[in-house]
Design a protein around this motif. Structure first.
Motif, PDB file in Angstrom:
ATOM      1  N   GLY A  81       6.584  13.629   1.779  1.00 15.74           N
ATOM      2  CA  GLY A  81       7.857  13.772   2.418  1.00 15.74           C
ATOM      3  C   GLY A  81       8.669  12.562   2.792  1.00 15.74           C
ATOM      4  O   GLY A  81       9.569  12.709   3.556  1.00 15.74           O
ATOM      5  N   GLU A  82       8.028  11.315   2.353  1.00 13.28           N
ATOM      6  CA  GLU A  82       8.971  10.326   2.540  1.00 13.28           C
ATOM      7  C   GLU A  82       9.474   9.786   1.212  1.00 13.28           C
ATOM      8  O   GLU A  82       9.490  10.090   0.134  1.00 13.28           O
ATOM      9  N   PRO A  83      10.840   8.969   1.198  1.00 15.56           N
ATOM     10  CA  PRO A  83      11.651   8.545   0.349  1.00 15.56           C
ATOM     11  C   PRO A  83      10.818   7.707  -0.656  1.00 15.56           C
ATOM     12  O   PRO A  83       9.617   7.113  -0.386  1.00 15.56           O
ATOM     13  N   LEU A  84      11.137   7.712  -2.032  1.00 14.41           N
ATOM     14  CA  LEU A  84      10.199   6.867  -3.105  1.00 14.41           C
ATOM     15  C   LEU A  84      10.070   5.571  -2.644  1.00 14.41           C
ATOM     16  O   LEU A  84       8.990   4.822  -2.842  1.00 14.41           O
ATOM     17  N   HIS A  85      11.041   4.783  -2.002  1.00 15.12           N
ATOM     18  CA  HIS A  85      10.879   3.449  -2.097  1.00 15.12           C
ATOM     19  C   HIS A  85       9.986   3.229  -0.725  1.00 15.12           C
ATOM     20  O   HIS A  85       9.372   2.037  -0.650  1.00 15.12           O
ATOM     21  N   GLU A  86       9.840   4.195   0.161  1.00 14.96           N
ATOM     22  CA  GLU A  86       8.906   3.857   1.308  1.00 14.96           C
ATOM     23  C   GLU A  86       7.414   3.924   0.618  1.00 14.96           C
ATOM     24  O   GLU A  86       6.418   3.202   1.067  1.00 14.96           O
ATOM     25  N   ARG A  87       7.342   4.926  -0.150  1.00 15.33           N
ATOM     26  CA  ARG A  87       6.100   5.139  -0.856  1.00 15.33           C
ATOM     27  C   ARG A  87       5.593   4.023  -1.769  1.00 15.33           C
ATOM     28  O   ARG A  87       4.565   3.519  -1.974  1.00 15.33           O
ATOM     29  N   VAL A  88       6.608   3.568  -2.498  1.00 11.52           N
ATOM     30  CA  VAL A  88       6.322   2.497  -3.310  1.00 11.52           C
ATOM     31  C   VAL A  88       6.026   0.847  -2.306  1.00 11.52           C
ATOM     32  O   VAL A  88       4.948   0.021  -2.804  1.00 11.52           O
ATOM     33  N   ALA A  89       6.817   0.781  -1.342  1.00 10.12           N
ATOM     34  CA  ALA A  89       6.302  -0.140  -0.527  1.00 10.12           C
ATOM     35  C   ALA A  89       4.944  -0.227  -0.089  1.00 10.12           C
ATOM     36  O   ALA A  89       4.573  -1.530   0.075  1.00 10.12           O
ATOM     37  N   ARG A  90       4.301   0.843   0.148  1.00 11.45           N
ATOM     38  CA  ARG A  90       2.754   0.707   0.441  1.00 11.45           C
ATOM     39  C   ARG A  90       1.886  -0.231  -0.667  1.00 11.45           C
ATOM     40  O   ARG A  90       0.645  -0.561  -0.039  1.00 11.45           O
ATOM     41  N   VAL A  91       2.266   0.008  -1.745  1.00  6.61           N
ATOM     42  CA  VAL A  91       1.363  -0.760  -2.754  1.00  6.61           C
ATOM     43  C   VAL A  91       1.942  -1.990  -3.491  1.00  6.61           C
ATOM     44  O   VAL A  91       1.668  -2.551  -4.211  1.00  6.61           O
ATOM     45  N   THR A  92       3.409  -2.187  -2.710  1.00 10.70           N
ATOM     46  CA  THR A  92       3.978  -3.695  -3.235  1.00 10.70           C
ATOM     47  C   THR A  92       4.580  -4.495  -2.080  1.00 10.70           C
ATOM     48  O   THR A  92       3.891  -5.576  -1.755  1.00 10.70           O
ATOM     49  N   LYS A  93       5.664  -4.240  -1.539  1.00 12.51           N
ATOM     50  CA  LYS A  93       6.091  -5.071  -0.588  1.00 12.51           C
ATOM     51  C   LYS A  93       5.050  -5.268   0.826  1.00 12.51           C
ATOM     52  O   LYS A  93       4.954  -6.425   1.130  1.00 12.51           O
ATOM     53  N   ASN A  94       4.710  -4.088   1.301  1.00 13.08           N
ATOM     54  CA  ASN A  94       3.831  -4.105   2.412  1.00 13.08           C
ATOM     55  C   ASN A  94       2.579  -5.270   2.256  1.00 13.08           C
ATOM     56  O   ASN A  94       2.343  -5.924   3.002  1.00 13.08           O
ATOM     57  N   PRO A  95       1.812  -4.974   1.145  1.00 11.57           N
ATOM     58  CA  PRO A  95       0.516  -5.715   1.129  1.00 11.57           C
ATOM     59  C   PRO A  95       0.951  -7.171   0.781  1.00 11.57           C
ATOM     60  O   PRO A  95       0.453  -8.281   1.410  1.00 11.57           O
ATOM     61  N   ALA A  96       2.160  -7.287  -0.025  1.00 12.79           N
ATOM     62  CA  ALA A  96       2.550  -8.852  -0.258  1.00 12.79           C
ATOM     63  C   ALA A  96       2.935  -9.444   1.222  1.00 12.79           C
ATOM     64  O   ALA A  96       2.586 -10.805   1.439  1.00 12.79           O
ATOM     65  N   ASP A  97       3.640  -8.633   2.043  1.00 11.05           N
ATOM     66  CA  ASP A  97       4.092  -9.180   3.213  1.00 11.05           C
ATOM     67  C   ASP A  97       2.723  -9.520   4.156  1.00 11.05           C
ATOM     68  O   ASP A  97       2.960 -10.693   4.963  1.00 11.05           O
ATOM     69  N   VAL A  98       1.792  -8.745   4.230  1.00 15.10           N
ATOM     70  CA  VAL A  98       0.774  -9.118   5.147  1.00 15.10           C
ATOM     71  C   VAL A  98       0.002 -10.377   4.817  1.00 15.10           C
ATOM     72  O   VAL A  98      -0.584 -10.718   5.844  1.00 15.10           O
ATOM     73  N   VAL A  99       0.007 -10.723   3.798  1.00 11.43           N
ATOM     74  CA  VAL A  99      -0.781 -11.844   3.335  1.00 11.43           C
ATOM     75  C   VAL A  99       0.170 -13.074   3.227  1.00 11.43           C
ATOM     76  O   VAL A  99      -0.376 -14.372   2.571  1.00 11.43           O
ATOM     77  N   GLY A 100       1.573 -12.876   3.431  1.00 12.97           N
ATOM     78  CA  GLY A 100       2.273 -13.965   3.404  1.00 12.97           C
ATOM     79  C   GLY A 100       2.974 -14.392   1.937  1.00 12.97           C
ATOM     80  O   GLY A 100       3.830 -15.287   1.964  1.00 12.97           O
ATOM     81  N   PHE A 101       3.147 -13.388   1.019  1.00 12.39           N
ATOM     82  CA  PHE A 101       3.517 -13.514  -0.203  1.00 12.39           C
ATOM     83  C   PHE A 101       4.966 -12.963  -0.146  1.00 12.39           C
ATOM     84  O   PHE A 101       5.214 -11.904  -0.870  1.00 12.39           O
ATOM     85  N   LEU A 102       5.694 -13.599   0.330  1.00 10.14           N
ATOM     86  CA  LEU A 102       7.244 -12.966   0.752  1.00 10.14           C
ATOM     87  C   LEU A 102       8.164 -12.833  -0.273  1.00 10.14           C
ATOM     88  O   LEU A 102       9.109 -12.431  -0.092  1.00 10.14           O
TER      89      LEU A 102
END
Length: 405
Positions: free
Chosen positions: A338-359
């Motif tokens: 029920g979420e847009p594709l970019h939010e679902r993709v972020a869960r496996v790309t941007k979000n994990p990168a951000d939380v470990v500081g790989f900005l």
């Protein structure tokens, strides 16, 4: 977080001085997934290890063009927790494969499923019956540190099993610029996933293929550890991690109180919350919640814990990891929530990168590191092309044309 911890080891892991192809590569015609949304019939330019530009019609001087028509163009996947390396080390129980060979095969298997930054979840514990020893953990960690030539970027997630004497070995690596993430694990009967000794024994006999006698001995060893000793070990690991800018994850939190204690210790990641109450508390405290992609893809937890789809509906899951099955991590963004594709993709790309500081990872935008996938979504998501630091390291189809004279 120190920059030298990010820019080191093999070319797959170096954010500065990338070994890349010097020409410009253009990927055109696909659905390009950016942090803000999706660009239909989009275009992306890669140059010298970076994303030069993202848009629709870009005037290009590209030497190489990839036709991504009917494909999804997305960032390379960042996997914070994958213990699939254990299957490469021991394809059968007791059949030990050389660490370098195991890492090489795991690296290629992960890149083929879109994982370009891999945090190998190495279990620091003495449990010979599980094919886990401190010596093996040390050797595998050093092999990741010292080996060049991987296709992807391989990193170390040190799983510190508090119920055995693993803390000293983990603390040693925390000060040596080797570990990029540490999790506090306490697999003992009567806590977390294991309600009692019988549940502990059932899971280990069935899941790990251990004898009842071996599991009884393991349960006894872990059950005799005092809370004072466990807390002392936590303090030592946390102190070392904080001193070296290494993020800390809690593991298998069941109650809001457990999540609060983890946050008080300095954890910024709540890994595999077992209940909705724990996940909600993590969200309230600003922790990043990580759940397994197989949970989402299968439609439920293997052990009847919190369902990832339910957590997604409630907005309390930030990151998905491969856990034990990397292909599920590629499939996860294509599971309808029920979420847009970019939010679902972020869960496996941007979000994990951000939380470990790989900005500079996990996003398709100008200046970001050029870890890029071209994915065929049908009938099941598969990778056609994978770029790591601007270099094509995997190709499953020939949709490339050269414009060189």
């Amino acid at each position: 977080m120190s920059s030298d911890r990010i820019a080191r080891r093999n070319y797959g892991g170096t954010d500065t001085g990338l070994r890349t192809d010097h020409g410009v590569t253009e990927i055109r015609g696909g659905t390009v997934v950016t942090p803000e949304g999706s660009i239909e019939d989009g275009c992306i330019l890669l140059q010298e290890g970076r994303i030069r530009e993202v848009g629709t019609t870009i005037g290009s001087d590209a030497a190489t063009v990839i036709d991504a028509t009917d494909r999804i163009v997305m960032p390379g996947i960042v996997d914070l927790h994958g213990d699939d390396i254990e299957h490469h080390l021991f394809p059968r129980s007791g059949a030990h494969v050389d660490e370098r060979l195991a890492l090489s095969s795991a690296d290629r298997a992960n890149v083929a499923t879109g994982v370009t930054t891999k945090f190998h979840a190495i279990s620091f514990e003495d449990a010979v019956e599980e094919n886990r020893t401190l010596d093996l953990a040390r050797e595998l960690t050093r092999t990741i540190q010292e080996t060049d030539g991987f296709l992807g970027n391989n990193r170390v997630h040190a799983r510190c099993e508090l119920g055995c004497k693993s803390h000293a070995a983990v603390a040693e690596f925390l000060t040596d610029n080797v570990v990029d993430l540490v999790s506090l694990v306490n697999h003992v009967p009567g806590s977390g996933q294991f309600d009692d000794v019988e549940e502990f024994q059932r899971r280990y006999v069935g899941d790990r293929d251990l004898s009842s006698e071996a599991v009884e001995q393991l349960a006894e060893r872990r059950s005799t550890m005092s809370a004072h000793v466990v807390n002392d070990r936590i303090e030592r690991i946390v102190e070392k991690a904080h001193a070296n800018g290494i993020p800390i994850a809690s593991h298998d939190d069941e109650t809001p109180a457990e999540v609060y204690r983890a946050a008080e210790c300095g954890a910024t990641i709540c890994e595999y919350p077992l209940t909705m109450a724990a996940a909600r508390r993590a969200k309230e405290l600003g922790l990043c919640t990580v759940m397994g992609a197989p949970n989402l893809v299968r439609g439920g937890s293997l052990w009847d814990n919190l369902e990832a789809r339910e957590a997604a509906r409630e907005g309390v899951v930030d990151v998905l990891c491969s856990d034990y099955h990397p292909p599920s991590l590629l499939a996860a963004p294509f599971v309808e929530t029920g979420e847009p594709l970019h939010e679902r993709v972020a869960r496996v790309t941007k979000n994990p990168a951000d939380v470990v500081g790989f900005l500079r990872r996990g996003r398709l935008e100008g200046g970001a590191r050029a870890d890029v996938l071209v994915v065929d979504p049908d009938p099941v998501p598969t990778v056609d092309h994978a770029f790591v630091g601007g270099r094509e390291v995997f190709r499953a189809t020939d949709q490339t044309s050269s414009l060189e004279s």
